[in-house]
Write a protein that holds these residues in place. Sequence first.
Motif, PDB file in Angstrom:
ATOM      1  N   GLN A   1       0.814  -1.221   0.000  1.00 54.55           N
ATOM      2  CA  GLN A   1       0.000   0.000   0.000  1.00 54.55           C
ATOM      3  C   GLN A   1       0.845   1.268   0.000  1.00 54.55           C
ATOM      4  O   GLN A   1       0.299   2.364  -0.053  1.00 54.55           O
ATOM      5  N   ILE A   2       2.162   1.122   0.055  1.00 52.99           N
ATOM      6  CA  ILE A   2       3.045   2.286   0.160  1.00 52.99           C
ATOM      7  C   ILE A   2       3.538   2.693  -1.227  1.00 52.99           C
ATOM      8  O   ILE A   2       4.243   1.938  -1.896  1.00 52.99           O
ATOM      9  N   LYS A   3       3.184   3.872  -1.625  1.00 52.86           N
ATOM     10  CA  LYS A   3       3.643   4.398  -2.918  1.00 52.86           C
ATOM     11  C   LYS A   3       4.983   5.114  -2.767  1.00 52.86           C
ATOM     12  O   LYS A   3       5.864   4.985  -3.634  1.00 52.86           O
ATOM     13  N   ALA A   4       5.147   5.869  -1.695  1.00 53.83           N
ATOM     14  CA  ALA A   4       6.401   6.613  -1.509  1.00 53.83           C
ATOM     15  C   ALA A   4       6.578   6.968  -0.040  1.00 53.83           C
ATOM     16  O   ALA A   4       5.602   7.116   0.706  1.00 53.83           O
ATOM     17  N   LEU A   5       7.836   7.087   0.356  1.00 55.98           N
ATOM     18  CA  LEU A   5       8.194   7.644   1.651  1.00 55.98           C
ATOM     19  C   LEU A   5       9.099   8.845   1.368  1.00 55.98           C
ATOM     20  O   LEU A   5      10.249   8.694   0.959  1.00 55.98           O
TER      21      LEU A   5
ATOM     22  N   LYS B   1      16.723  -2.505   1.738  1.00 59.69           N
ATOM     23  CA  LYS B   1      17.320  -1.514   0.833  1.00 59.69           C
ATOM     24  C   LYS B   1      16.680  -1.575  -0.557  1.00 59.69           C
ATOM     25  O   LYS B   1      16.412  -0.534  -1.178  1.00 59.69           O
ATOM     26  N   LYS B   2      16.461  -2.797  -1.062  1.00 59.55           N
ATOM     27  CA  LYS B   2      15.868  -2.935  -2.396  1.00 59.55           C
ATOM     28  C   LYS B   2      14.467  -2.344  -2.431  1.00 59.55           C
ATOM     29  O   LYS B   2      14.059  -1.731  -3.416  1.00 59.55           O
ATOM     30  N   TRP B   3      13.711  -2.541  -1.337  1.00 58.55           N
ATOM     31  CA  TRP B   3      12.365  -1.955  -1.292  1.00 58.55           C
ATOM     32  C   TRP B   3      12.441  -0.437  -1.148  1.00 58.55           C
ATOM     33  O   TRP B   3      11.707   0.299  -1.833  1.00 58.55           O
ATOM     34  N   LEU B   4      13.348   0.059  -0.280  1.00 58.33           N
ATOM     35  CA  LEU B   4      13.474   1.500  -0.098  1.00 58.33           C
ATOM     36  C   LEU B   4      13.893   2.202  -1.383  1.00 58.33           C
ATOM     37  O   LEU B   4      13.497   3.351  -1.632  1.00 58.33           O
ATOM     38  N   ALA B   5      14.672   1.519  -2.201  1.00 60.40           N
ATOM     39  CA  ALA B   5      15.096   2.114  -3.479  1.00 60.40           C
ATOM     40  C   ALA B   5      13.900   2.421  -4.371  1.00 60.40           C
ATOM     41  O   ALA B   5      13.978   3.296  -5.247  1.00 60.40           O
ATOM     42  N   GLU B   6      12.796   1.733  -4.154  1.00 64.46           N
ATOM     43  CA  GLU B   6      11.586   1.954  -4.947  1.00 64.46           C
ATOM     44  C   GLU B   6      10.685   3.043  -4.372  1.00 64.46           C
ATOM     45  O   GLU B   6       9.920   3.673  -5.108  1.00 64.46           O
ATOM     46  N   VAL B   7      10.760   3.273  -3.057  1.00 60.59           N
ATOM     47  CA  VAL B   7       9.799   4.195  -2.435  1.00 60.59           C
ATOM     48  C   VAL B   7      10.436   5.458  -1.857  1.00 60.59           C
ATOM     49  O   VAL B   7       9.738   6.452  -1.646  1.00 60.59           O
ATOM     50  N   PHE B   8      11.745   5.439  -1.584  1.00 61.73           N
ATOM     51  CA  PHE B   8      12.389   6.619  -1.016  1.00 61.73           C
ATOM     52  C   PHE B   8      12.355   7.779  -2.013  1.00 61.73           C
ATOM     53  O   PHE B   8      12.703   7.625  -3.195  1.00 61.73           O
ATOM     54  N   LYS B   9      11.938   8.959  -1.553  1.00 61.34           N
ATOM     55  CA  LYS B   9      11.957  10.174  -2.361  1.00 61.34           C
ATOM     56  C   LYS B   9      12.540  11.297  -1.507  1.00 61.34           C
ATOM     57  O   LYS B   9      11.948  11.705  -0.509  1.00 61.34           O
TER      58      LYS B   9
END
Length: 571
Positions: free
Chosen positions: A480-484, A530-538
Amino acid sequence: MHYLLAIILLTSCMYAKTTDFSIIINEKFNNALVDVTEDYERSISAVGFIKEYKESSSINSTTYTNAFDYLSSLSNAHGSRIHLVKVDKHADILLRKSMNLKNFNEPIGIVKTPQNGYFIGGYTIDGFLLLLKLDSNGNKIFLKKFGTPNQDKMNKIILLRDGGVLTIGSSTTSKTNHDLFQNGLGLNDIYLTRFSDNGTMLWSKKYGSHNDDTGIDAAEADDGSLIVLSKKNSDMQTGITLMRITQHGDKIWLQEYINEKRTTPHKIIKLRDNNFAVSLSQRDEMDKEQIRLLKIDLHKNILQDKTVHTTYASVLKDIKEYSDGKIVGVGYIQDNYDTDGLAMLLDSKFSMLTQEHYGSDEYDSFNALSILHNSQIAIAGVHTNEDSQETNMWLLKLNRDLTISQISNNITSFYAQLAELFKDEIKENSLLLKEDLSINFNDESLYFETGKYMLTNHQKKFLDSFSKKLLTFLYKNKDQIKALEINGHTSSEWGKSDFSSGYLNNERLSMNRSFATLSYIFNNQDEKTKKWLAEVFKGSGLSFSKKIMLNETEDKEKSRRVSFKIILFDN
């Protein structure tokens, strides 16, 4: 200066919306929403206008022998029509309806009837006034067309305790023996008309002086008398007039406020203590509009007079009172480059608590607000798309803290879960969680020093604990997380630099603060995270565009910070 709205155009319909509760209705030519209200079933209704242009072939089929008839036909071929919009809690449009009236027309306001229908006030382009009563589906119950033989214009409609309405506006001066006059003659005069709930005109009266007077708004007191707010132009000066009249329209008192600051009136409301709040704007020594708020009693005594000083030119077009005495207002804020919608929250003494700006790089403005049953705020206004010269209807909903409400069904659940997760930090006031899922740090030890962006040992220790809680929770809900978002912020100063250099230096500093925080959190995670954060970190830097204001003064220490925001996928 503002939030940028990412508009997703839906090709199958005539409007756009995002996961934010923001609806932009695109039609040809200039359009706008001017007022908004909440329906009894909790939907939101707004009234505005759209432009309609008849095809020339339909006009030219008639032969005219009189030039004035021909010009009149052209006037009725091009213009505005009253337009009603109703939306549900998911920002889906339930109803759109234009009023099919003989002459082109524009609305000025909407109020609810006890039957969940609407009274809509407006005027025709050729100077007549309109009162329209609709049922809950927008079907016409009756239409009242009224006015003087002169050019009339309505500015406001208010609902009265007996279920009727009062319309407030202006009328071009007529002969001195006109039986509508209570006093004076000028270029324009205040024009008030009272109707019963079934549309019977109870009285219609004009008031004025030898100057130019325009009725702006009115509010009903507990005893049934009315306080009327109007604008006066006199000898190169502008000011306001407050007038108290009986329920039958007879004048009790009149008070004029004329000064050199070009004061403009916008709104008057009755407060819960039976006093009245008035929203004004006036020019400062730099010829910049500033917000001014008055509190008056029934006997024309001024109880409070407060100017809200802001960095940019600001106006509150509409204000409402919460049950705890706080005041929320909407309008616009303007710099040298663009105009944005402004939302502002003030305490009962009219000291500013917080403000938010919404819009694009073009012209945007808020016209009216309605406080909803759950303390959220519905707002009607205008939005201009990028590289466009045409305004669009704009309807949006804010939370009480002035963050924009989210459409997602999960937003309330996420907020509740995060509040439970960080209950200790919230109780200690080291962390502030907002309803739009943004997170700010309150502990002064977590702010940055002037010009610095490297993390201190204390900041790192707090981020270790904070990120462990937050990322564990978010990863469990990663579908459900698009971005952080991690946003860096600065205070507004930068030595003796000019504005451009100060802005650019602070922009770079804010990006460095964002990157320092993002990289520290990222580097302390396992490979899967890290792999997941690479998709959502902004990460982003906002310079001083979101600096913290307290009692109208910048809190420079609190402005030097980073903030987080969780963005959910739209369901």
